[in-house]
Design a protein around this motif. Structure first.
Motif, PDB file in Angstrom:
ATOM      1  N   PHE A 165      30.645 -48.005 -56.728  1.00 53.64           N
ATOM      2  CA  PHE A 165      30.362 -48.567 -58.058  1.00 53.64           C
ATOM      3  C   PHE A 165      30.288 -50.084 -57.999  1.00 53.64           C
ATOM      4  N   TYR A 166      31.305 -50.722 -57.422  1.00 52.78           N
ATOM      5  CA  TYR A 166      31.338 -52.188 -57.430  1.00 52.78           C
ATOM      6  C   TYR A 166      30.352 -52.800 -56.435  1.00 52.78           C
ATOM      7  N   ARG A 167      30.054 -52.101 -55.371  1.00 48.11           N
ATOM      8  CA  ARG A 167      29.010 -52.584 -54.470  1.00 48.11           C
ATOM      9  C   ARG A 167      27.673 -52.600 -55.207  1.00 48.11           C
ATOM     10  N   GLY A 168      27.420 -51.555 -55.979  1.00 50.02           N
ATOM     11  CA  GLY A 168      26.171 -51.470 -56.720  1.00 50.02           C
ATOM     12  C   GLY A 168      26.093 -52.441 -57.880  1.00 50.02           C
ATOM     13  N   LEU A 169      27.244 -52.733 -58.490  1.00 53.49           N
ATOM     14  CA  LEU A 169      27.244 -53.604 -59.668  1.00 53.49           C
ATOM     15  C   LEU A 169      27.250 -55.082 -59.302  1.00 53.49           C
ATOM     16  N   PHE A 170      28.102 -55.456 -58.352  1.00 51.86           N
ATOM     17  CA  PHE A 170      28.289 -56.878 -58.032  1.00 51.86           C
ATOM     18  C   PHE A 170      27.764 -57.284 -56.652  1.00 51.86           C
ATOM     19  N   GLY A 171      27.357 -56.321 -55.831  1.00 50.50           N
ATOM     20  CA  GLY A 171      26.896 -56.659 -54.488  1.00 50.50           C
ATOM     21  C   GLY A 171      28.019 -56.966 -53.521  1.00 50.50           C
ATOM     22  N   TRP A 172      29.237 -56.474 -53.810  1.00 55.89           N
ATOM     23  CA  TRP A 172      30.371 -56.731 -52.926  1.00 55.89           C
ATOM     24  C   TRP A 172      30.228 -56.001 -51.601  1.00 55.89           C
ATOM     25  N   ASP A 173      30.727 -56.612 -50.543  1.00 54.54           N
ATOM     26  CA  ASP A 173      30.919 -55.957 -49.256  1.00 54.54           C
ATOM     27  C   ASP A 173      32.407 -55.646 -49.118  1.00 54.54           C
ATOM     28  N   PHE A 174      32.736 -54.630 -48.333  1.00 60.99           N
ATOM     29  CA  PHE A 174      34.126 -54.208 -48.205  1.00 60.99           C
ATOM     30  C   PHE A 174      34.549 -54.107 -46.745  1.00 60.99           C
ATOM     31  N   GLU A 175      35.842 -54.385 -46.521  1.00 57.61           N
ATOM     32  CA  GLU A 175      36.456 -54.161 -45.220  1.00 57.61           C
ATOM     33  C   GLU A 175      37.850 -53.599 -45.436  1.00 57.61           C
ATOM     34  N   GLU A 176      38.372 -52.911 -44.431  1.00 61.56           N
ATOM     35  CA  GLU A 176      39.711 -52.348 -44.534  1.00 61.56           C
ATOM     36  C   GLU A 176      40.740 -53.470 -44.606  1.00 61.56           C
ATOM     37  N   GLY A 177      41.739 -53.306 -45.471  1.00 61.75           N
ATOM     38  CA  GLY A 177      42.806 -54.291 -45.612  1.00 61.75           C
ATOM     39  C   GLY A 177      43.940 -54.028 -44.637  1.00 61.75           C
ATOM     40  N   PRO A 178      44.956 -54.915 -44.608  1.00 57.77           N
ATOM     41  CA  PRO A 178      46.097 -54.749 -43.716  1.00 57.77           C
ATOM     42  C   PRO A 178      46.777 -53.399 -43.921  1.00 57.77           C
ATOM     43  N   ARG A 179      47.067 -52.700 -42.839  1.00 57.92           N
ATOM     44  CA  ARG A 179      47.671 -51.369 -42.922  1.00 57.92           C
ATOM     45  C   ARG A 179      49.061 -51.403 -43.538  1.00 57.92           C
ATOM     46  N   ALA A 180      49.739 -52.542 -43.432  1.00 61.77           N
ATOM     47  CA  ALA A 180      51.099 -52.637 -43.963  1.00 61.77           C
ATOM     48  C   ALA A 180      51.143 -52.398 -45.463  1.00 61.77           C
ATOM     49  N   LEU A 181      50.025 -52.582 -46.153  1.00 61.08           N
ATOM     50  CA  LEU A 181      49.977 -52.411 -47.603  1.00 61.08           C
ATOM     51  C   LEU A 181      49.389 -51.071 -48.020  1.00 61.08           C
ATOM     52  N   GLY A 182      49.214 -50.154 -47.068  1.00 63.24           N
ATOM     53  CA  GLY A 182      48.655 -48.852 -47.394  1.00 63.24           C
ATOM     54  C   GLY A 182      47.135 -48.888 -47.405  1.00 63.24           C
ATOM     55  N   ALA A 183      46.536 -47.768 -47.829  1.00 62.34           N
ATOM     56  CA  ALA A 183      45.077 -47.663 -47.823  1.00 62.34           C
ATOM     57  C   ALA A 183      44.482 -48.556 -48.912  1.00 62.34           C
ATOM     58  N   HIS A 184      43.793 -49.582 -48.495  1.00 58.74           N
ATOM     59  CA  HIS A 184      43.098 -50.425 -49.462  1.00 58.74           C
ATOM     60  C   HIS A 184      41.987 -51.179 -48.766  1.00 58.74           C
ATOM     61  N   ARG A 185      41.077 -51.694 -49.558  1.00 62.76           N
ATOM     62  CA  ARG A 185      39.911 -52.400 -49.044  1.00 62.76           C
ATOM     63  C   ARG A 185      39.775 -53.748 -49.734  1.00 62.76           C
ATOM     64  N   LEU A 186      39.320 -54.723 -48.970  1.00 63.88           N
ATOM     65  CA  LEU A 186      39.119 -56.069 -49.489  1.00 63.88           C
ATOM     66  C   LEU A 186      37.642 -56.249 -49.812  1.00 63.88           C
ATOM     67  N   ALA A 187      37.366 -56.715 -51.015  1.00 59.09           N
ATOM     68  CA  ALA A 187      35.993 -56.932 -51.458  1.00 59.09           C
ATOM     69  C   ALA A 187      35.599 -58.383 -51.208  1.00 59.09           C
ATOM     70  N   HIS A 188      34.430 -58.579 -50.619  1.00 55.91           N
ATOM     71  CA  HIS A 188      33.940 -59.917 -50.293  1.00 55.91           C
ATOM     72  C   HIS A 188      32.558 -60.134 -50.890  1.00 55.91           C
ATOM     73  N   LEU A 189      32.284 -61.384 -51.193  1.00 56.32           N
ATOM     74  CA  LEU A 189      30.962 -61.787 -51.655  1.00 56.32           C
ATOM     75  C   LEU A 189      30.628 -63.113 -50.992  1.00 56.32           C
ATOM     76  N   ASP A 190      29.541 -63.152 -50.250  1.00 56.89           N
ATOM     77  CA  ASP A 190      29.120 -64.372 -49.548  1.00 56.89           C
ATOM     78  C   ASP A 190      30.238 -64.933 -48.673  1.00 56.89           C
ATOM     79  N   GLY A 191      30.991 -64.051 -48.042  1.00 58.31           N
ATOM     80  CA  GLY A 191      32.014 -64.476 -47.096  1.00 58.31           C
ATOM     81  C   GLY A 191      33.370 -64.779 -47.682  1.00 58.31           C
ATOM     82  N   GLY A 192      33.506 -64.770 -49.005  1.00 62.09           N
ATOM     83  CA  GLY A 192      34.797 -65.056 -49.631  1.00 62.09           C
ATOM     84  C   GLY A 192      35.379 -63.820 -50.286  1.00 62.09           C
ATOM     85  N   GLN A 193      36.706 -63.659 -50.212  1.00 60.70           N
ATOM     86  CA  GLN A 193      37.339 -62.507 -50.835  1.00 60.70           C
ATOM     87  C   GLN A 193      37.384 -62.687 -52.343  1.00 60.70           C
TER      88      GLN A 193
END
Length: 253
Positions: free
Chosen positions: A29-57
């Motif tokens: 949904f958010y990739r389609g709406l805002f053009g965000w890219d995603f990567e896996e976040g630190p495992r210490a915080l559980g399953a989550h993904r970091l959203a980036h746009l033009d290289g910034g979180q």
């Protein structure tokens, strides 16, 4: 969090987070709406993904435990120099600390709290601060405001915890850091509070509010409040595929 999340001064909302039941569907949904890219976040915080746009979180999206049926809502993280001291201040001023403080790998230290009205927010202690600020642009958070029954009383809590300069006008209290407005506390009507409770609302900048609303609906979201003109620009409220509400705004430059 990534280094990009550290570009904020104490008291400033430096990133936003969303806990959901379906990570893949929400990411789509958010990739389609805002053009965000995603990567896996630190495992210490559980399953989550970091959203980036033009290289910034710009955001983090995490997976809620299946047994938890909590409301899905965007949560702002407010910067602090000392997360442990800030959580103690939250308790002393009538708030609640739900999670933490705990380390988020090498990036910083975090906690999840609620204010005396019950609205949830995060604390974020980055490992280092930077004087550089990323400009607001389409796809990034532009503003956060808090909807409560009594703005003046709740704004006092945030003033005591974060040291904001609070300036009230009518039923809105604006929070300032170093002479710059960073968030607001607004009065909500009874119907809104009955439906969603006191809550922080994130505004995301878009190039065209009407087109963004149509795109959100196309991606499986829904329109909550139709586009309209305000002093802050053209606004609309939508909900994503899991019901998390947020504002779309095109601000005059």
């Amino acid at each position: 969090m990534s280094e990009g999340a550290n570009l904020c001064a104490p008291g400033t909302p430096c990133w936003v987070s969303l806990m959901v039941h379906g990570l893949d569907r929400t990411e789509e949904f958010y990739r389609g709406l805002f053009g965000w890219d995603f990567e896996e976040g630190p495992r210490a915080l559980g399953a989550h993904r970091l959203a980036h746009l033009d290289g910034g979180q710009v955001a983090a999206i995490g997976a809620m435990a299946p047994e938890h049926r909590l409301p899905v809502a965007w949560t702002p993280y407010l910067a602090t120099d000392d997360a442990d001291a800030a959580t103690e201040q939250v308790r002393c001023c009538g708030g609640t600390v739900g999670v933490g403080p705990l380390d988020a790998d090498a990036a910083g230290r975090k906690a999840i709290c609620s204010d005396p009205a019950g609205a949830v927010f995060g604390l974020w202690q980055p490992r280092r601060h930077s004087p550089v600020e990323r400009p607001v642009r389409p796809g990034t958070p532009a503003w956060n405001d808090l909807l409560v029954a009594e703005p003046a009383l709740v704004a006092k809590f945030y003033e005591l915890v974060f040291g904001y300069d609070v300036r009230s006008e009518g039923d809105t209290a604006t929070l300032y850091v170093g002479g710059r407005p960073v968030a607001s506390v607004r009065a909500a009507d009874e119907e809104t509070l009955r439906e969603t409770g006191p809550r922080w609302t994130t505004h995301f900048e878009v190039a065209d509010v009407d087109a963004a609303v149509a795109r959100a609906v196309e991606l499986g979201g829904r329109q909550v409040r139709e586009p309209h003109e305000t002093a802050a620009g053209r606004l609309a409220e939508v909900a994503d595929v899991e019901g998390a509400r947020f504002m779309l705004v095109h601000s005059p430059r």
